[in-house]
Design a protein around this motif. Sequence first.
Motif, short mmCIF file in Angstrom:
data_model
loop_
_atom_site.label_atom_id
_atom_site.label_comp_id
_atom_site.label_asym_id
_atom_site.label_seq_id
_atom_site.Cartn_x
_atom_site.Cartn_y
_atom_site.Cartn_z
N GLU A 211 0.27 2.03 4.87
CA GLU A 211 1.24 2.71 5.74
C GLU A 211 0.57 3.78 6.60
OE1 GLU A 211 4.73 2.69 6.17
OE2 GLU A 211 4.72 0.76 5.16
N HIS B 135 2.13 3.11 10.32
CA HIS B 135 3.39 2.39 10.45
C HIS B 135 4.50 3.21 11.11
CE1 HIS B 135 2.55 -1.18 7.56
NE2 HIS B 135 1.54 -0.92 8.36
N HIS C 285 5.63 -6.48 9.33
CA HIS C 285 6.49 -6.29 8.16
C HIS C 285 7.17 -7.57 7.68
CE1 HIS C 285 5.69 -2.18 9.31
NE2 HIS C 285 5.96 -1.88 8.06
FE LIG Z 1 5.47 -0.15 6.86
#
Ligand SMILES: [Fe+2]
Length: 254
Positions: free
Chosen positions: A87, A92, A170
């Motif tokens: 992440e 992200h 994702h």
């Molecule tokens: Fe993510």
Amino acid sequence: MTSVAVGAERSNESKIASIQGYIERAIEDLLASLRNPKELSAEERRGIIARYAAVLEGNFIYWMTGAYISVRSDEARAKIMDNLREEVRDCHPGMMRRFAIAAHAIPTDADAQAVYRNLMSVRLFIGRLSAVPILVTMAFFEGFIQRFMSYLAELAQRQGSAEMEYTDVHGVCDVTHTQELFRALEAEMVLAHPLPEKDMFEGVELLRTLIQSMVVNKRSMNTRRGSHVSQGNGDLGDSADYGGRQEESASSDR
Ligand SMILES: [Fe+2]
């Protein structure tokens, strides 16, 4: 391994199977409640993307960090850390923001207000740092996100966007993440006291209610109120106020 240990392991395996079943049904219910993108107005499409971004951009890493802090097994810690590393390393939240910008769906104060109350409930639940219910909740969330990506991508395409890195990444990586969260859950259940079902799925139900306030808007809430199928406390009537209190901005939630 002693016969007692074998028995405990089998018992946990059957509990995991029943948790997976519960989560799968919750995800299917949510997906079935989504409106056809073709029938949504541009503002309705924008609203779904914006509310999703308002929740995900600033909270996913926080919630996963809560999972990390709460678990006790090395195996669970390692799996959650892998998730957190990805992440942060691949930024992200930045990916999420680019997705929203390209779809002309940057969250507004009203979008933040629409999810405020239900988001706060999930935050407080995570703050209790109870490992097993948090892992169940995050497995549900990863599973939902992965299945939701094609819908989100279609909304963005209909908004004229070609920026699909967020949904591409994702739709794939969360398959692995979901499986790893279940392995982490197995490791944690060995250490935890058995929980009643209500406690086990409390976070799933709070998160399900939050997701409903992200993907359902006021118009569809009214039309769905009579037909909605819920397994728990996902009562749309108790979810967000979408219209009247925009001046009570919750911009800190982004
Ligand atoms: Fe993510």
